[in-house]
Design a protein around this motif. Structure first.
Motif, PDB file in Angstrom:
ATOM      1  N   PRO A  48       0.806  -1.230   0.000  1.00 24.22           N
ATOM      2  CA  PRO A  48       0.000   0.000   0.000  1.00 24.22           C
ATOM      3  C   PRO A  48       0.837   1.277   0.000  1.00 24.22           C
ATOM      4  N   SER A  49       0.265   2.319  -0.555  1.00 26.70           N
ATOM      5  CA  SER A  49       0.922   3.630  -0.580  1.00 26.70           C
ATOM      6  C   SER A  49      -0.115   4.693  -0.901  1.00 26.70           C
ATOM      7  N   THR A  50       0.025   5.850  -0.319  1.00 25.79           N
ATOM      8  CA  THR A  50      -0.740   7.017  -0.763  1.00 25.79           C
ATOM      9  C   THR A  50       0.200   8.019  -1.428  1.00 25.79           C
ATOM     10  N   THR A  52       3.647   8.097  -2.078  1.00 21.51           N
ATOM     11  CA  THR A  52       4.679   7.750  -3.062  1.00 21.51           C
ATOM     12  C   THR A  52       4.031   7.448  -4.410  1.00 21.51           C
ATOM     13  N   ARG A 101       7.307  -0.486  -5.630  1.00 20.01           N
ATOM     14  CA  ARG A 101       7.361  -0.747  -4.178  1.00 20.01           C
ATOM     15  C   ARG A 101       7.091  -2.228  -3.967  1.00 20.01           C
ATOM     16  N   GLN A 133      11.866   8.886  -0.903  1.00 18.52           N
ATOM     17  CA  GLN A 133      11.485   9.629   0.303  1.00 18.52           C
ATOM     18  C   GLN A 133      12.692  10.448   0.773  1.00 18.52           C
ATOM     19  N   PRO A 261       7.661  11.305   7.401  1.00 22.96           N
ATOM     20  CA  PRO A 261       7.398  10.859   6.019  1.00 22.96           C
ATOM     21  C   PRO A 261       5.911  10.643   5.767  1.00 22.96           C
ATOM     22  N   LEU A 262       5.127  10.493   6.849  1.00 21.11           N
ATOM     23  CA  LEU A 262       3.705  10.150   6.788  1.00 21.11           C
ATOM     24  C   LEU A 262       3.556   8.756   6.143  1.00 21.11           C
TER      25      LEU A 262
HETATM   26  N1   CP Z   1       6.003   8.356   2.903  1.00 24.18           N
HETATM   27  C1   CP Z   1       5.450   7.308   2.256  1.00 24.18           C
HETATM   28  O1   CP Z   1       6.152   6.436   1.722  1.00 24.18           O
HETATM   29  O2   CP Z   1       4.087   7.306   2.253  1.00 24.18           O
HETATM   30  P1   CP Z   1       3.181   6.237   1.511  1.00 24.18           P
HETATM   31  O3   CP Z   1       3.411   4.902   2.185  1.00 24.18           O
HETATM   32  O4   CP Z   1       1.784   6.739   1.647  1.00 24.18           O
HETATM   33  O5   CP Z   1       3.643   6.160   0.078  1.00 24.18           O
END
Ligand code: CP
Length: 303
Positions: A48-50, A52, A101, A133, A261-262
């Motif tokens: 999962p990612s938002t 990146t 990823r 990042q 980094p959130l």
């Molecule tokens: N910082 C970062 O990698 O966020 P995501 O997991 O939302 O991509």
């Protein structure tokens, strides 16, 4: 073919040029709107990612290129048993550049051994590295601090599994007189392999956030990485070990910045967001611009 697998794949001089380009894109976005016309980015997210994923895809769109890919491994043929290498060799026929990823450490590096024409960008491999990042973080530091040398950075939270921290420490270690303060519970300490790369007197370790915060130029908070824990009970015990709130931030220097980094879970209180030292949403915005600069650089394109 030029790839980005870990932060040191770019020299500090190359990074400076990349950040100059990102700054120019921020100032003159229209100049870059057709640079990638006719090019395709493969966006392959097996985790999962938002930020990146969406910043990569927006970056390619803003450069006039197109995006293919998936954000869930279950919809790719890896769910039928296809290997990662076969997947990538197939995608190489369709795309000019790939951001990937993957939950396995070293997956992006492995991919580079089999690909001939398509640059690979590591968008996070397991608990290992997250170099884009790092580019985001460095551009943020350059913007707010104007330098990389002579900084004291506190890394707080999950230093064991936090790949953004591993990558940023490696990157910052190349600049002069950078001091690291590793703030974590005993169970989530910075791995020895990363500490062994640092000069002996360049870092300290503690579990005392309040006692450390007053001397810092940068406080880099991080989430406890639930997905890397074997034991749910252990995660629950450690997840709220550090919570940065207004009261603790009041102990810090007026020009310290708070980065993250959130995604955030609970480690920064929402009341911190309004403090001008809290730069983490701006940090996420820099991520899109630096990825635009990275795509252009790896494809060898100019405006
Ligand atoms: N910082 C970062 O990698 O966020 P995501 O997991 O939302 O991509």
């Amino acid at each position: 073919v030029r790839n980005l697998i870990e932060p040191r794949d770019f020299t500090t001089e190359e990074l400076s040029r990349l950040f100059d380009l990102a700054d120019d894109i921020i100032s003159n976005p229209r100049k870059y709107m057709d640079v990638c016309k006719g090019y395709v980015l493969a966006s392959l997210f097996f985790e999962p990612s938002t930020r990146t994923r969406l910043s990569f895809e927006t970056a390619m769109n803003r450069l006039g290129g197109r995006v293919v890919g998936f954000s869930d491994a279950k919809v790719s043929s890896t769910s039928k048993g296809e290997s990662l290498v076969d997947t990538l060799r197939t995608v190489e026929n369709y795309a000019d550049i790939c951001a990937m990823r993957h939950p396995k450490d070293g997956a992006a590096l492995l991919a580079t051994k089999y690909l001939k024409t398509m640059p690979i960008i590591n968008a996070g491999d397991g608990a290992h590295n997250h170099p884009t990042q790092t580019l985001t973080d460095l551009l943020t530091i350059r913007h707010y601090k104007g330098r990389f040398d002579n900084l004291k950075i506190g890394f707080c939270g999950d230093l064991k599994f936090g790949r953004t921290i591993h990558s940023l420490v490696r990157a910052m270690n190349r600049y002069d007189n950078v001091k690291f303060v590793f703030i974590s519970p005993e169970e989530l300490k910075m791995p020895k392999i990363f500490k062994s790369e640092l000069p002996e007197n360049s870092y300290t370790e503690t579990d005392d956030l309040e006692g450390s915060i007053k001397d810092l130029d940068i406080l880099y908070m991080s989430r406890v990485q639930k997905e890397r824990f074997v034991s749910e009970e252990e995660y629950v015990r450690l997840k709220d070990f550090f919570i940065l709130n207004k009261e603790k931030l009041d102990l810090a220097k007026k020009d310290m910045i708070v980065m993250h980094p959130l995604p955030r879970v609970n480690e920064i209180s929402y009341d911190v967001d309004d403090d001008e030292r809290a730069v983490y949403f701006q940090q996420a915005k820099f991520g899109m611009y630096v990825r635009m600069a990275l795509i252009m650089t790896l494809l060898g394109l100019e405006a």
